[in-house]
Design an enzyme around this catalytic site. Structure first.
Site, PDB file in Angstrom:
ATOM      1  N   ASP A 213      51.503  23.020  83.409  1.00  0.00           N
ATOM      2  CA  ASP A 213      51.298  22.190  84.601  1.00  0.00           C
ATOM      3  C   ASP A 213      49.802  21.907  84.799  1.00  0.00           C
ATOM      4  O   ASP A 213      48.976  22.813  84.675  1.00  0.00           O
ATOM      5  CB  ASP A 213      51.834  22.978  85.808  1.00  0.00           C
ATOM      6  CG  ASP A 213      51.877  22.160  87.076  1.00  0.00           C
ATOM      7  OD1 ASP A 213      52.611  21.159  87.090  1.00  0.00           O
ATOM      8  OD2 ASP A 213      51.193  22.528  88.045  1.00  0.00           O
ATOM      9  N   GLU A 278      50.996  18.835  80.483  1.00  0.00           N
ATOM     10  CA  GLU A 278      50.998  17.747  81.462  1.00  0.00           C
ATOM     11  C   GLU A 278      49.523  17.486  81.737  1.00  0.00           C
ATOM     12  O   GLU A 278      48.890  18.189  82.515  1.00  0.00           O
ATOM     13  CB  GLU A 278      51.695  18.150  82.765  1.00  0.00           C
ATOM     14  CG  GLU A 278      51.747  16.995  83.744  1.00  0.00           C
ATOM     15  CD  GLU A 278      51.468  17.363  85.204  1.00  0.00           C
ATOM     16  OE1 GLU A 278      51.717  16.535  86.065  1.00  0.00           O
ATOM     17  OE2 GLU A 278      50.974  18.476  85.481  1.00  0.00           O
TER      18      GLU A 278
END
Ligand code: GLC
Length: 544
Positions: A213, A278
Site C-alpha cells: 500500500d 501500489e
C-alpha cells in the site's frame, strides 16, 4: 520466528505471477459467514470454489488485520493478527490451506506507510512526549507561527485538509491520509526491522505475495520542504499531481533502499513469493524503477485504468506499459477497477453502454501479456452504486472532500430475490452498505450458466487464457492494421495465433482473416468471409 505452518503446496513455479490473473477480494464486501453484515475470512474460504471455477490464479486480500476500521482496515493497529470483525488467525490458516489445495495463491495487503493511531507505537509516542525516542518512529514536528500554531509545512492529506494534526503538548504529527493514520518514520531502523519481521510472519504462514500500500510514500524529502501550493492557497489539490508531478512526500529515491532490503527476504522463501506496488510516480519510467530483480516484482499500471474509451488512448498506454516493463524485465500489470476507483462500467458511460464497453475491455485486458487484476464484482458487470445515502457512506475522505469510494465497495450479490442477495448466510439481512434492487439480476446465481452473461464471458475468457498456447507465450503483441477506431493485435506462440479485436470506432466493423472466433463480448454475425463486430464490442479469433 513462527514455524512454517503452511509451506506453499503448489507446484514450484517461481514465475507464476508473470502471467497470473489475480482476483482482488475486498474482504469486508465479499462474503459474510457470521451474519454481521461484514465479509470475513471464513466467508472467503466458503466461496473459494467459486473463484477456482471462475479461473483465477490468485487472490489479493485487502487488509484484515486488527484495526479501528477508520479507513476500512488501511489503519492497522496490529500487523500480526486478524481483526475480530474478519475472524482470527485460525480462520486465516484454514482459508489459505483450502486456497492452496484448490490451486489458488494468496496475496495479502501490507500497509507500511502509516499505522493506525491505535497502534501501540503511536499511543506510546503520544504518552512519551516531545523529544522522546517513542516519537522518533513517527514524523512529529514543531509548528510554525509565533506559538507553533501553524502546521510545520503546507502538505495536504490525500483525503483533504492539512496533512498535520496538533497534539495537546503542541507538537504536530504527519498523516498523508486520515489523522487516524500517522505516517511512520522510515529512516528509523526499528521501523525497518519491524516490517521485515512482519513480512516474515506472513511468509511463514504461507502467503504467496504482498500488495504494498502507498509503496511510493514511505520516505519524505529531508527537511520536509513545502510543496508551494495547496487547496487553501491556490485551490489546486496537491493530490492532483499523483502520477503526474513530483511531491516532496512521494517517490523519493531513498524509498528504493527499502525494497532492495525486502527482495532477498521474499527470495529466501520457496515457491515464488512476490510483491506488487501500489505506487504513483511522475512518469512510467520512474514507476518502472520499483520493479526488477532486486526490488519488487510488479507495480500497478493505473494508466490503463485511466485510459479513456478510445483506440488511441488504449494503444498509447499499452505500448508505453509494455515498453517500460520490457526494459526492467518485469511483466506488465493491467487493472480496470479497484476499491479506490469508480467501477469501470460506470466510468465507461454506465447503463447498457457502460456494460458493453466493460465487457469489451475485459477481453482486451485478458488477452494482453502480463498479469491482470480483476476487482471483485467486475466479473458480474457490477456498476458503481451512485445513489448511496450520504449518512451511510463510510469513506473517511467523504467528510473532507465530498468524494467517496463507497460506491465501488457495496457487497457482492450472490443469489436470491432480496438484498443483500446471499451476502450472508441464509436469512441474514444485514450488509454494511445496501445493494440496489437492480443487483438481483446481476447476482452470481442469476448469471451462472446463462449464455452471454458477464460471468460466463469472464469464465470463458479465463479458460481460454489458460489453455491457449498463444496466450501462454511471453512474447509481446503485434499490432495489426485496422480501420480507425479499431484495435487489433495478435499474439503467437507454439504455432498458434490469437487475435484480439476491439471496436471503439462507433460503427460496426467487419473482421476477416484472423481465423475462428472463440469468444466475443457481444453477438457476432457472419458476413461474407468475416464477422460483424458490433459497436463497443471485442472478440478473440484463433488460428492453430
Ligand atoms: C491506498 C489504499 C486506499 C487507502 C490508502 C491509505 O491507496 O488503496 O484504500 O485509503 O492507501 O492506506
Amino acid at each position: 520466528m513462527t514455524s512454517a505452518p503452511h509451506p506453499t503446496p503448489l507446484t514450484a513455479d517461481d514465475d507464476w505471477w508473470r502471467s497470473a490473473v489475480v482476483y482482488q477480494v475486498y474482504v469486508r464486501s465479499f462474503a459474510d459467514s457470521n451474519s454481521d453484515g461484514v465479509g470475513d475470512l471464513e466467508g472467503i474460504r466458503q466461496r473459494l470454489p467459486y473463484l477456482r471455477d471462475l479461473g483465477v490464479d490468485a487472490l489479493w486480500l485487502t487488509p484484515f488485520y486488527t484495526s479501528p476500521q477508520i479507513d476500512a482496515g488501511y489503519d492497522v493497529a496490529d500487523y500480526r493478527d486478524v481483526d475480530p470483525l474478519f475472524g482470527n488467525l485460525g480462520d486465516f490458516d484454514a482459508m489459505i490451506t483450502d486456497a492452496h489445495a484448490l490451486g489458488l495463491r494468496i496475496i495479502v495487503d501490507l500497509v507500511p506507510n502509516h499505522t493506525s493511531s491505535a497502534h501501540p507505537w503511536f499511543t506510546a509516542a503520544l504518552a512519551a512526549g516531545p523529544g522522546s525516542p517513542e516519537r522518533e518512529r513517527y514524523l512529529f514536528a514543531e509548528g510554525k507561527g509565533e506559538r507553533g500554531e501553524l502546521p510545520p509545512n503546507d502538505w495536504e492529506s490525500i483525503f483533504g485538509g492539512p496533512a498535520w494534526t496538533r497534539v495537546p503538548d503542541g507538537q504536530w504529527y504527519l498523516h498523508l491520509f486520515d489523522p487516524a493514520q500517522p505516517d511512520l518514520n522510515w529512516r528509523h531502523p526499528e521501523v525497518r526491522a519491524e516490517f521485515e519481521d512482519v513480512l516474515r510472519f506472513w511468509l511463514d504462514r504461507g502467503v504467496d505475495g504482498f500488495r504494498i500500500d502507498v509503496a511510493h510514500g514511505m520516505i519524505k524529502a529531508e527537511g520536509l520542504p513545502d510543496v508551494g501550493f495547496n487547496s487553501m492557497t491556490t485551490g489546486q489539490r496537491q493530490s492532483e499531481l499523483l502520477g503526474k508531478g513530483r511531491l516532496p512526500y512521494f517517490d523519493q529515491d531513498e524509498v528504493h533502499d527499502i525494497y532492495r532490503a525486502w527482495r532477498p527476504i521474499l527470495d529466501s522463501y520457496p515457491g515464488g513469493r512476490m510483491a506488487v506496488a501500489e505506487a504513483w510516480a511522475e512518469t512510467p519510467q520512474r514507476l518502472a524503477r520499483y520493479i526488477g530483480p532486486d526490488e519488487l516484482h510488479q507495480a500497478f499500471s493505473f494508466d490503463f485504468l485511466d485510459a479513456t474509451w478510445s483506440a488511441d488512448s488504449f494503444r498509447k498506454v499499452i505500448d508505453t506499459a509494455l515498453a517500460e516493463s520490457a526494459i526492467v524485465g518485469a511483466p506488465t500489470t493491467w487493472v480496470l477497477s479497484n476499491h479506490d476507483r469508480q467501477r469501470h462500467v460506470t466510468r465507461y458511460g454506465d447503463g447498457e453502454v457502460g456494460l458493453r464497453r466493460a465487457r469489451a475491455a475485459a477481453l482486451l485486458m485478458l488477452s494482453l501479456p502480463g498479469c491482470a487484476y480483476v476487482y471483485q464484482g467486475e466479473e458480474l458487470g457490477l456498476p458503481e452504486v451512485l445513489d448511496l445515502p450520504d449518512e451511510l457512506r463510510q469513506d473517511p475522505a467523504f467528510l473532507r472532500t465530498g468524494e467517496s469510494r463507497d460506491g465501488c465497495r457495496v457487497p457482492i450479490p450472490w443469489s436470491g430475490e432480496l438484498a443483500p442477495y446471499g451476502f450472508g448466510p441464509e436469512g441474514s439481512e444485514l450488509s454494511w452498505l445496501p445493494a440496489p434492487a437492480t443487483w438481483r439480476a446481476l447476482s452470481v446465481a442469476a448469471q451462472a450458466g446463462v449464455t452471454g452473461s458477464t460471468l460466463e464471458l469472464y469464465r470463458t475468457a479465463l479458460r481460454i487464457r489458460h489453455e491457449h498456447p498463444a496466450l501462454a507465450g511471453t512474447d509481446g503483441i503485434t499490432w495489426l492494421e485496422t480501420e480507425p477506431g479499431v484495435l487489433a493485435f495478435r499474439r503467437t506462440a507454439g504455432g498458434a495465433e490469437l487475435t484480439c479485436v476491439v471496436n471503439l470506432s462507433g460503427a460496426e466493423v467487419t473482421v476477416a482473416g484472423h481465423g475462428r472466433p472463440v469468444v466475443a463480448s457481444a453477438d457476432l454475425t457472419e458476413r461474407g468471409d468475416g464477422h460483424v463486430l458490433p459497436v463497443d464490442a471485442a472478440a478473440w479469433f484463433e488460428r492453430r
